[in-house]
Design a protein around this motif. Structure first.
Motif, PDB file in Angstrom:
ATOM      1  N   UNK B 173      80.812 -39.742  67.230  1.00 34.27           N
ATOM      2  CA  UNK B 173      80.425 -38.655  66.335  1.00 34.27           C
ATOM      3  C   UNK B 173      79.428 -38.043  66.874  1.00 34.27           C
ATOM      4  N   UNK B 174      79.288 -36.724  66.679  1.00 30.39           N
ATOM      5  CA  UNK B 174      78.084 -35.821  67.002  1.00 30.39           C
ATOM      6  C   UNK B 174      77.104 -35.665  65.670  1.00 30.39           C
ATOM      7  N   UNK B 175      75.854 -36.130  65.891  1.00 28.71           N
ATOM      8  CA  UNK B 175      74.911 -36.046  64.752  1.00 28.71           C
ATOM      9  C   UNK B 175      74.042 -34.830  65.019  1.00 28.71           C
ATOM     10  N   UNK B 176      74.209 -33.813  64.157  1.00 26.27           N
ATOM     11  CA  UNK B 176      73.425 -32.832  64.166  1.00 26.27           C
ATOM     12  C   UNK B 176      72.363 -32.853  63.450  1.00 26.27           C
ATOM     13  N   UNK B 177      71.039 -32.548  64.183  1.00 22.24           N
ATOM     14  CA  UNK B 177      69.542 -32.915  63.619  1.00 22.24           C
ATOM     15  C   UNK B 177      68.957 -31.498  63.529  1.00 22.24           C
ATOM     16  N   UNK B 178      68.125 -31.255  62.415  1.00 22.45           N
ATOM     17  CA  UNK B 178      67.425 -30.236  62.339  1.00 22.45           C
ATOM     18  C   UNK B 178      65.993 -30.290  63.304  1.00 22.45           C
ATOM     19  N   UNK B 179      65.863 -29.406  64.065  1.00 23.97           N
ATOM     20  CA  UNK B 179      65.003 -29.718  64.942  1.00 23.97           C
ATOM     21  C   UNK B 179      63.788 -28.758  65.037  1.00 23.97           C
ATOM     22  N   UNK B 299      85.593 -35.121  66.533  1.00 21.02           N
ATOM     23  CA  UNK B 299      86.522 -34.831  65.373  1.00 21.02           C
ATOM     24  C   UNK B 299      85.523 -35.065  63.995  1.00 21.02           C
ATOM     25  N   UNK B 300      84.253 -35.837  64.365  1.00 25.33           N
ATOM     26  CA  UNK B 300      83.551 -36.097  63.110  1.00 25.33           C
ATOM     27  C   UNK B 300      82.049 -35.562  63.452  1.00 25.33           C
ATOM     28  N   UNK B 301      81.758 -35.161  62.619  1.00 25.29           N
ATOM     29  CA  UNK B 301      80.117 -34.388  62.608  1.00 25.29           C
ATOM     30  C   UNK B 301      79.266 -34.994  61.414  1.00 25.29           C
ATOM     31  N   UNK B 302      78.212 -35.528  61.748  1.00 21.75           N
ATOM     32  CA  UNK B 302      77.203 -35.902  60.640  1.00 21.75           C
ATOM     33  C   UNK B 302      76.099 -34.991  60.995  1.00 21.75           C
ATOM     34  N   UNK B 303      75.853 -34.255  59.861  1.00 20.66           N
ATOM     35  CA  UNK B 303      74.580 -33.295  59.829  1.00 20.66           C
ATOM     36  C   UNK B 303      73.523 -33.685  58.739  1.00 20.66           C
ATOM     37  N   UNK B 304      72.387 -33.680  59.438  1.00 23.35           N
ATOM     38  CA  UNK B 304      71.243 -34.081  58.588  1.00 23.35           C
ATOM     39  C   UNK B 304      70.970 -32.694  57.869  1.00 23.35           C
ATOM     40  N   UNK B 305      70.676 -32.766  56.438  1.00 23.77           N
ATOM     41  CA  UNK B 305      69.910 -31.749  55.757  1.00 23.77           C
ATOM     42  C   UNK B 305      68.439 -32.449  55.434  1.00 23.77           C
ATOM     43  N   UNK B 306      67.548 -31.859  56.456  1.00 27.17           N
ATOM     44  CA  UNK B 306      66.254 -32.517  56.475  1.00 27.17           C
ATOM     45  C   UNK B 306      65.371 -32.339  55.411  1.00 27.17           C
ATOM     46  N   UNK B 307      65.340 -31.402  54.647  1.00 24.55           N
ATOM     47  CA  UNK B 307      64.694 -31.244  53.546  1.00 24.55           C
ATOM     48  C   UNK B 307      65.218 -29.983  52.426  1.00 24.55           C
ATOM     49  N   UNK B 308      64.568 -29.975  51.364  1.00 24.51           N
ATOM     50  CA  UNK B 308      64.744 -29.119  50.423  1.00 24.51           C
ATOM     51  C   UNK B 308      63.920 -28.693  49.605  1.00 24.51           C
ATOM     52  N   UNK B 309      62.607 -28.185  50.138  1.00 25.49           N
ATOM     53  CA  UNK B 309      61.494 -27.770  49.623  1.00 25.49           C
ATOM     54  C   UNK B 309      61.430 -26.184  49.766  1.00 25.49           C
ATOM     55  N   UNK B 310      62.015 -25.542  48.884  1.00 27.99           N
ATOM     56  CA  UNK B 310      62.477 -24.271  49.012  1.00 27.99           C
ATOM     57  C   UNK B 310      61.772 -23.373  47.620  1.00 27.99           C
ATOM     58  N   UNK B 311      61.320 -22.276  48.026  1.00 23.93           N
ATOM     59  CA  UNK B 311      60.736 -21.445  46.706  1.00 23.93           C
ATOM     60  C   UNK B 311      62.119 -20.792  46.092  1.00 23.93           C
TER      61      UNK B 311
END
Lengths: 321, 321
Positions: B173-179, B299-311
């Motif tokens: 898989x490809x692991x997509x990371x917010x960088x 065929x498979x991607x794993x995406x991080x959602x690295x945070x949720x602190x949003x106004x």
């Protein structure tokens, strides 16, 4: 109904249903004045706990019966749960939904391969429409809550709560459950009776639809005077279930009820501090945990967020509040 | 940096950090044209993965050093992670934050007991302010990404991804990371190298702040031309880290970048189909998974959602889109 049936459902759901985590935030603890944990079933497949019961019931059918197809009536969450469970088994699903169900739920059901039949609340009953369809097409009706395999599936959420409480050394707590027909409430209550007897279920409802609270108080099944029009579409059932009510009457503490304004506030706090989307009907238990301190006894409260299938406009309304 | 350091951090974080689940939705799979899993670190304590690295670093300090207090500079997520970790150990935390950080992050840091010192981007550098405070008050600086114990803590997210992929029989898989500075990227890449070598990390960035993608392409550390003003506040670092970049250059595939409009769309889709709140900087990897199909191979991607602190206003903007 017994714990063995819930354990059997858990075996069938293993690797299929999601084991939702237990969330918390010091900000919510401060508001509630006690320790608050949240069981976010909005993160379950199809966006609500209903997938557990739907899959448990569909997987319990004999294969030749299942192959003819499934029928369900639902305001939306049971619909999506059934549609997805049927899709996973490759069998048809026909879902009877009220015309005023949230668009997100109707579209969600269709996108999962469900054939949607709309009806008007107050017109021909969904039960009559369902009976006719079941007969002509050989479909098997899976009721949303008055169905033992469905209750067993919802009970798997209670098994997880029991395990997650034990991991945190919690042996006494009130478990607040969003309550419509009482399937999730009954399933969790049965699981906790067997696996975590120090945890007591308290059903939570919208003020104008507090049939379960009144029924628990009186000892007999009471009806709501309104049938529709509330904010909390997911849990607007006319009366507690025939199968679920005796279970809940035996095992639950008194019901709690909250206002629509409190529900919207709980939705906003869930977004802000837990980073989860709660739909109105899914936020009543959290609202009770945060705003009914005087009616709660335990130092620790575990609140279910039973679903997150909400239209963007309602979410925006909660955010703006 | 090695896998043993990450395993040691995992031991210290056990029962403290949350094991976030792996989420998915057939709706997102359909948009991406492949299987998409999401690792929602927005559900981590303090609303982002930063708690892992912060607690790992604070817990690694000798007790007498820790007791004098912690210093951090951060646009908000590292700030909250450090404040909470210090609070759990009962030691002071001083956080240097830019004046234009989201209000939710500044307030969140204060509510967790952090002492916030604001600075203006483009004026005196946060490093200079930090050095002065560290000296006068005996505080220990914990850098947001160029710090081995922080990278080790972020690596525990990679250990979980390796386990959760194995549970689903995913060996490629490809692991997509917010960088941003590359701490999460490096930590995950090191963990996967040791525990799931068929999973390859691809860093994801906003188009106007694609320093890591350009650095990976050129082989040397490149800078962003802008320093501020982007939507994705969490990951607006001037240049890849000194420690993180060599790790990422050795282990990562080419970087991916997305537009602000795509980020807002990914935020809306995360709300709708996963029931989670992603902040802009936390949604870049999901945006790349959904809208950069042509640049992805597996065929498979794993995406991080690295945070949720949003106004709330930014969240409302995503919802309205």
């Amino acid at each position: 109904m017994n714990i063995e049936k819930i354990e059997a459902a858990a075996t069938r759901l293993k690797g299929i249903a999601r084991r939702t985590p237990l969330l918390s935030s010091p900000h919510l603890d401060a508001i509630a004045g006690r320790r608050v944990f949240v069981k976010p079933e909005c993160l379950q497949h199809t966006g609500s706990f209903k997938f557990r019961g739907a899959y448990a019931a569909v997987s319990a059918l004999p294969p030749e019966v299942r192959a003819r197809g499934i029928l369900a009536y639902s305001s939306g969450n049971h619909a999506q749960g059934i549609a997805r469970a049927a899709q996973l088994f490759g069998v048809p699903a026909v879902i009877i939904m009220p015309q005023d169900a949230p668009a997100a739920k109707i579209e969600g059901t269709k996108a999962l391969g469900g054939e949607v039949v709309l009806y008007t609340r107050g017109g021909e009953s969904r039960e009559a429409i369902g009976a006719r369809l079941a007969e002509t097409r050989g479909l098997t009706l899976i009721r949303p809550y008055d169905e033992p395999e469905v209750i067993a599936g919802q009970g798997t959420c209670g098994l997880e709560i029991a395990e997650q409480a034990a991991e945190r050394d919690i042996d006494r707590a009130e478990v607040l459950v969003c309550c419509g027909g009482g399937g999730l409430t009954a399933g969790i209550a049965l699981a906790l009776e067997a696996r975590a007897p120090g945890l007591r279920v308290r059903p939570a409802e919208p003020e104008a639809f507090d049939d379960t609270a009144r029924s628990l108080a009186s000892g007999t099944r009471q009806s709501n005077t309104q049938e529709a029009g509330g904010l909390c579409d997911a849990i607007l059932t006319p009366t507690p279930g025939e199968i679920t009510f005796p279970i809940n009457a035996r095992l639950c503490g008194p019901g709690l009820s909250v206002s629509d304004a409190e529900v919207l506030q709980a939705m906003a706090l869930a977004l802000r501090h837990l980073k989860i989307v709660a739909e109105p009907g899914g936020a009543v238990a959290l609202a009770a945990a945060l705003f009914r301190s005087e009616a709660l006894e335990a130092d620790t409260v575990i609140a279910t967020v039973s679903g997150g299938n909400v239209d963007a406009a309602v979410l925006a309304r909660a955010l703006a509040g």
